[in-house]
Every structure is written in structure tokens, then in C-alpha cells.
Scaffold this active site. Structure first.
Site, mmCIF file in Angstrom:
data_model
loop_
_atom_site.group_PDB
_atom_site.id
_atom_site.type_symbol
_atom_site.label_atom_id
_atom_site.label_comp_id
_atom_site.label_asym_id
_atom_site.label_seq_id
_atom_site.Cartn_x
_atom_site.Cartn_y
_atom_site.Cartn_z
ATOM 1 N N HIS A 164 0.876 -1.177 0.000
ATOM 2 C CA HIS A 164 0.000 0.000 0.000
ATOM 3 C C HIS A 164 0.917 1.231 0.000
ATOM 4 C CE1 HIS A 164 -2.769 2.934 1.884
ATOM 5 N NE2 HIS A 164 -3.761 2.126 1.539
ATOM 6 N N ASP A 171 2.845 -4.865 7.881
ATOM 7 C CA ASP A 171 1.634 -4.057 7.774
ATOM 8 C C ASP A 171 0.460 -5.032 7.877
ATOM 9 O OD1 ASP A 171 -0.665 -2.865 6.830
ATOM 10 O OD2 ASP A 171 0.242 -2.041 5.018
ATOM 11 N N LYS A 212 -10.521 -0.847 10.528
ATOM 12 C CA LYS A 212 -10.681 -1.995 9.631
ATOM 13 C C LYS A 212 -11.038 -3.257 10.419
ATOM 14 C CE LYS A 212 -7.441 -0.396 6.095
ATOM 15 N NZ LYS A 212 -8.242 0.376 5.157
ATOM 16 N N CYS A 230 -4.879 2.667 -3.553
ATOM 17 C CA CYS A 230 -3.642 3.168 -2.918
ATOM 18 C C CYS A 230 -2.490 2.194 -3.131
ATOM 19 C CB CYS A 230 -3.836 3.456 -1.433
ATOM 20 S SG CYS A 230 -5.001 4.771 -1.123
#
Lengths: 420, 152
Positions: free
Chosen positions: A137, A214, A240, A378
Site C-alpha cells: 500500500h 503491515d 478496519k 492506494c
């Protein structure tokens, strides 16, 4: 107020059925959009919130709101207790060794920026290398790019194959004495690939290189154990994982965090300030300058407790089944191409329709009440790798059902009918 | 379904499938790249001016149905117009896609452009419809500059 009725769910229903029952915990999912029942398939962008999270935030503001770590009064102590209680909940959720290793941040982006700027500025020097993957990302690319530019270092990229799987043998070659840190997505937001991060962490550690993972797209879908993964940093976002926006977590190995300089500075991150010299606070507060998102933290705690009760292993199995069903049904539609066909995938289905731009797909699906994301997600380098400007992306949570998938497929067929 | 047909009118579907003047212009007076970073729509617009009159317009690139059809219709309606007339048409078009124009009353004057009236119901798509026009305007104003125009 409606409490989530997890414990009262009938014991005789199996895990799958029990998850489908949870849909009613999410008030937003009850609405109609453009006259159609909402089919929310944009969970990789943000998840919806169960009533218990909404109620917890409301209760915090109605009964406990106060600033933390400061006052000696009753409310301040209540708020501090609630907020620090969440740190313990997060520690347990990630199976970290100590609450000192749990840093509250705004989200994954801030967590990665913290590591890039604090760790990177000290350890990355001229001609050094930072290694990331081809499916990151932007938030795990740009902070490293900035650090590399400032330090005269080089950003290297682990390539992937046409299925969207990292080439581990190429990764091996890219780990050199110049590599100072590795940054990897646990799960790709654009492709859904689950990377073999445990193996990749071990490979880096064999050369003494730390690894940041991540976890933004992993934490909502699988059990994450940072000690088992043996990663040095792990980042995720509250919003999220069925919690509120504005709160996220950075897990960091205590020995590394202790040696890192502060990222932001101000109140709460200090022990003693004079105009000549400041003594910084201990972990985790050294990295938490200013009043944090206290309500956000409290809401995140409620979300994690909710998710833990549901059982992440059951969620993983249920979503795997749902993704397989969706992949099979959507692949059967003429002109549809699935982008991201890795063997190990989680909850993300990116696709294109030959001759139709994803933006047009998104608009027509919206009119059918189906919310998906269209664009580059993204992750522009991923689009460049596959030679496409954008994809349409359906992303799932445990409250989605096969009926949702059926509406998606029918709507995609309608797109083709309308645009030809 | 009605609102869907308002957006994707026959003219738009036709120009999306069969874009007119969809070619690189070898001897153009001016050209400009336009880019919408949100959805990746990306076009180059070419213009040939002859004494203040737009003798030819063409475009190349990729994007959604709305942006492609808009570029295609634009290339047709601008041929033979002066730069002033082109700017006036752009203002008309902007009024149309942002819902400020009474399309029924103005239908005759708008001609083929009226097909984009449905865009005003979709705020997220206004930029798609306007991209080629913004790019053309920048080409007419900015001479030979190579900077990209973006919608952001």
C-alpha cells in the site's frame, strides 16, 4: 441499547450459522441504498461497527469522558483505567509479551511513519537499503521513500509473479548487508494475497535484519500472534477491525523501541522538562505525545473483545468459504478477469471486466445497492505491475453472505448488459 | 433503471464503444495530457488551430465510459469553432454536468452535449465528464507546455 448477544447464540448452531446471525449486530447494514438492500463489500476500505462498539463509545462520552494520565479526580482515573485496559486487551489480542510494546497511534499509516522516521533515521544511512514488496500500500512505500531520499539510501522491491505471489527466492537475493529493514504487507489490500511472512521474517532475522509487518488487512480475518511470527514491528488500524477511525496500534519489540528516539513530542511523552533538557517518558508513552483518541481506544477495545468472542479461526474458515464461492461465481461471468490469484488469499476479490472501466462498474453496482471500491486502492505500483489502470474490488467481512455474493454477480452481469 | 439510463444514454454508450477522432495528431498546434488520479483516467488532447479557429481536435488515452464519450463528443462539437466559442461551450458544459443548466429549455442549443445531463445526478462522475474539456482548455491557454492537467 442493544447488546451484542454473542453468548446467548444457540450452542447447537455451528460456527458458520452463528456468524451469519451476527449480521444483525451491525445497525448500518440494515439500510437501503438507492432503494435496494445495502450489500456492503468495501470492508478492505473500512469495516462497519457492531452496536456494542457504538454503545461503548457513547457510554464513554456520557459517563467517563476525561483526559487521561493527568488528573487525580475520579473521571480521569476512570478514563485512564479504561484506556490502559484496552492496551492490555490489545497485548493479549496480538499475544505480545508486554503492554510496553503496544503503542497507540492514529492508524497503520501513522504506525509505519513512526517506524520509518524514528527507526529509519537512526539506522538507515548513505548507500543502505530498505526492502519492501511489489504489493505494498502507498503507506508502506512513501514513508520509506522519504527516509531513503533524506539518508541517501535506496528503496529495493521484492517482485511478484502474475498470480500476485512474492518471489521468495528473489527476496533471498535482495537481503544483503546493506539492508537495514524490511517492510511487508501481511495481506495485500489490492490482491488479497496472504504473504508467507513467518518464513520471510526468519530469513531476514538470519541476517540480523528487522521486519515491519503491515497488518491492516490481516487482523480482521485471522489470528495474529506477533511472538509466533517473530516480527519486530506490527501495525494495524482500528477502523478496519470493526472499531472506530482515528485509532490504531503499533506493536514493537521492546529492545528496539527503547533504543529509538521519539517520533512526535509534547505532553505525556516526557518525565521532566526544563528549557535546557527533557527526559523522555518510558515505553509506551515515549511514543504517545499529546491527548490520544481516548474514545477511539475504548471503542477499539470493545471491537477486539467482540471479535475475540466470535473466534477468529471460525471467521477465517467462514470467509475462506465465502471467497471461494465468490471467486467461482464471478470467474464464470464472461469477460471477467480476477486480479490476484494467489494460492493463499484472504477476503479480497479484485477484478476487471474486459472493455469496461472499473469506475463504470462501481457506479452501476451502487445503483443496485452494492458498495465496492474501484480505482488503484492506494497501490498504484500493483496496477502498473498488472498493466491496468484500476480494478473493481469486492472485499468481505464475516457479516457478508453468499446471498451478498449472488447480488454482486447479478449486478456485474447487469453492468455488462448496460454497457455492452 | 431509469436513472441508470439517464447517465448512460445511447449517445454516451455509442461514443464509448466507437470513439470519434480517437487518434494521435501528427501536426497539431497544441497538445496536453489530462489525468484523474482518483480513477486513473488519462488522455492526451490534440488541437490544430488555423487563424484562431479550431480546425481539428483529436484525443488518445484510456478511461471510463463517461470520460471517453465526453472527449469524443467534445472533439466533434469543437471542430470549426473559434477559441472564444470553445470556451463558451465549456462553460455551458460545466453548467450542464453540475446541474445548473435547465436542460429541457436549452436542449436545442446544447445539441449532442445534452446527453451528459444525467451526470449531474452523480457528483462523483462530474470530474470524469469534465476531464477532456479541462485538458483542452489548458492546451488552448497554455501553449506547448508539457505539464499534465489533473482533476485534483
Amino acid at each position: 441499547m442493544i447488546e451484542a448477544t454473542l453468548n446467548t447464540a444457540q450452542p447447537q448452531v455451528d460456527g458458520k450459522a452463528r456468524l451469519e446471525l451476527c449480521r444483525h449486530h451491525f445497525p448500518l447494514l440494515r439500510q437501503r441504498v438507492n432503494g435496494k438492500p445495502l450489500v456492503y463489500l468495501d470492508n478492505a476500505a473500512t469495516s462497519q461497527k457492531p452496536q456494542v462498539v457504538i454503545d461503548t463509545i457513547m457510554r464513554y462520552y456520557m459517563e467517563e469522558n476525561s483526559n487521561i494520565h493527568r488528573g487525580v479526580h475520579y473521571l480521569s482515573e476512570k478514563a485512564t483505567e479504561a484506556y490502559e485496559g484496552v492496551r492490555a486487551t490489545v497485548r493479549q489480542f496480538l499475544n505480545a509479551g508486554d503492554t510496553r510494546e503496544i503503542i497507540f497511534v492514529r492508524g497503520t499509516t501513522e504506525a509505519i511513519n513512526l517506524v520509518a522516521h524514528s527507526y529509519g533515521r537512526v539506522h538507515v544511512g548513505k548507500d543502505d537499503e530498505v526492502l519492501i514488496s511489489a504489493m505494498e500500500h502507498h503507506s508502506n512505500i512513501v514513508p520509506w521513500q522519504i527516509v531513503c531520499e533524506e539518508r541517501g539510501a535506496r528503496l529495493r522491491v521484492i517482485p511478484m509473479n502474475d498470480a500476485g505471489e512474492l518471489l521468495v527466492e528473489e527476496y533471498e537475493k535482495l537481503l544483503t548487508p546493506r539492508t537495514k529493514i524490511v517492510g511487508l504487507a501481511h495481506v495485500s489490500n489490492a490482491l488479497g494475497t496472504v504473504n508467507p511472512v513467518k518464513t520471510m521474517v526468519a530469513m531476514a532475522h538470519a541476517r540480523g535484519i528487522p521486519v515491519l509487518l503491515d497488518g491492516a488487512q490481516a487482523v480482521p480475518h485471522m489470528r495474529v500472534d506477533v511472538r509466533d511470527l517473530d516480527c519486530d514491528f506490527y501495525a494495524f488500524s482500528g477502523h478496519k477491525v470493526f472499531g472506530p477511525t482515528g485509532i490504531g496500534v503499533l506493536y514493537g519489540r521492546e529492545s528496539l523501541l527503547n533504543a529509538m528516539p521519539p517520533y512526535q513530542s509534547g505532553g505525556d511523552m516526557i518525565k521532566w522538562v526544563t528549557f535546557e533538557k527533557t527526559v523522555y517518558n518510558d515505553l509506551p508513552y515515549k511514543f504517545e505525545a499529546g491527548t490520544p483518541s481516548i474514545a477511539g481506544g475504548v471503542g477499539l477495545g470493545a471491537a477486539i473483545e467482540y471479535l475475540t468472542k466470535l473466534d477468529l479461526d471460525a471467521i477465517g474458515l467462514y470467509e475462506h468459504d465465502l471467497l471461494q464461492y465468490a471467486t467461482a461465481r464471478l470467474s464464470a461471468v464472461p469477460r471477467v478477469r480476477i486480479v490476484g490469484t494467489a494460492r493463499e488469499k484472504a477476503a479480497v476479490l479484485s477484478f476487471t471486466v474486459e472493455g469496461i472501466h472499473p469506475h463504470d462498474i462501481g457506479t452501476i453496482l451502487d445503483l443496485e445497492g452494492v458498495a465496492i471500491r474501484t480505482g488503484h486502492h492506494c497501490a498504484q505500483p500493483v496496477m502498473q505491475r498488472f498493466g491496468i489502470p484500476a480494478t473493481a474490488r469486492a472485499s468481505f467481512a464475516f457479516y457478508n453472505t453468499k446471498e451478498d455474493v449472488d447480488v454482486l454477480v447479478k449486478s456485474v452481469e447487469k453492468v455488462i448488459e448496460v454497457l455492452g | 433503471m431509469a436513472i441508470l439510463r439517464d447517465l448512460y444514454q445511447e449517445v454516451i454508450l455509442d461514443h464509448n464503444k466507437h470513439p470519434r477522432n480517437f487518434r494521435v495528431m501528427d501536426h497539431c498546434t497544441r497538445s496536453k495530457e489530462g489525468y484523474n488520479p482518483l480513477c486513473g483516467d488519462h488522455y492526451t488532447v490534440y488541437v490544430r488551430l488555423e487563424g484562431g479557429v479550431i480546425a481539428d481536435v483529436s484525443f488518445q488515452g484510456a478511461g471510463c465510459a463517461i470520460s471517453k464519450a465526453s472527449a469524443s463528443v467534445m472533439s466533434q462539437v469543437l471542430k470549426g469553432k473559434t477559441v472564444e466559442e470553445a470556451n463558451a461551450l465549456f462553460d455551458e458544459f460545466r453548467g450542464l454536468v453540475t446541474g445548473r443548466t435547465d436542460t429541457e429549455r436549452e436542449a436545442e442549443r446544447l445539441g449532442r452535449l445534452a446527453a451528459f445531463s444525467g451526470v449531474s445526478e452523480f457528483p462523483a462522475r462530474v470530474k470524469c465528464a469534465s476531464l477532456a474539456w479541462h485538458t483542452l482548455k489548458a492546451a488552448l491557454e497554455g501553449g506547448e507546455g508539457r505539464d499534465k492537467v489533473t482533476t485534483e
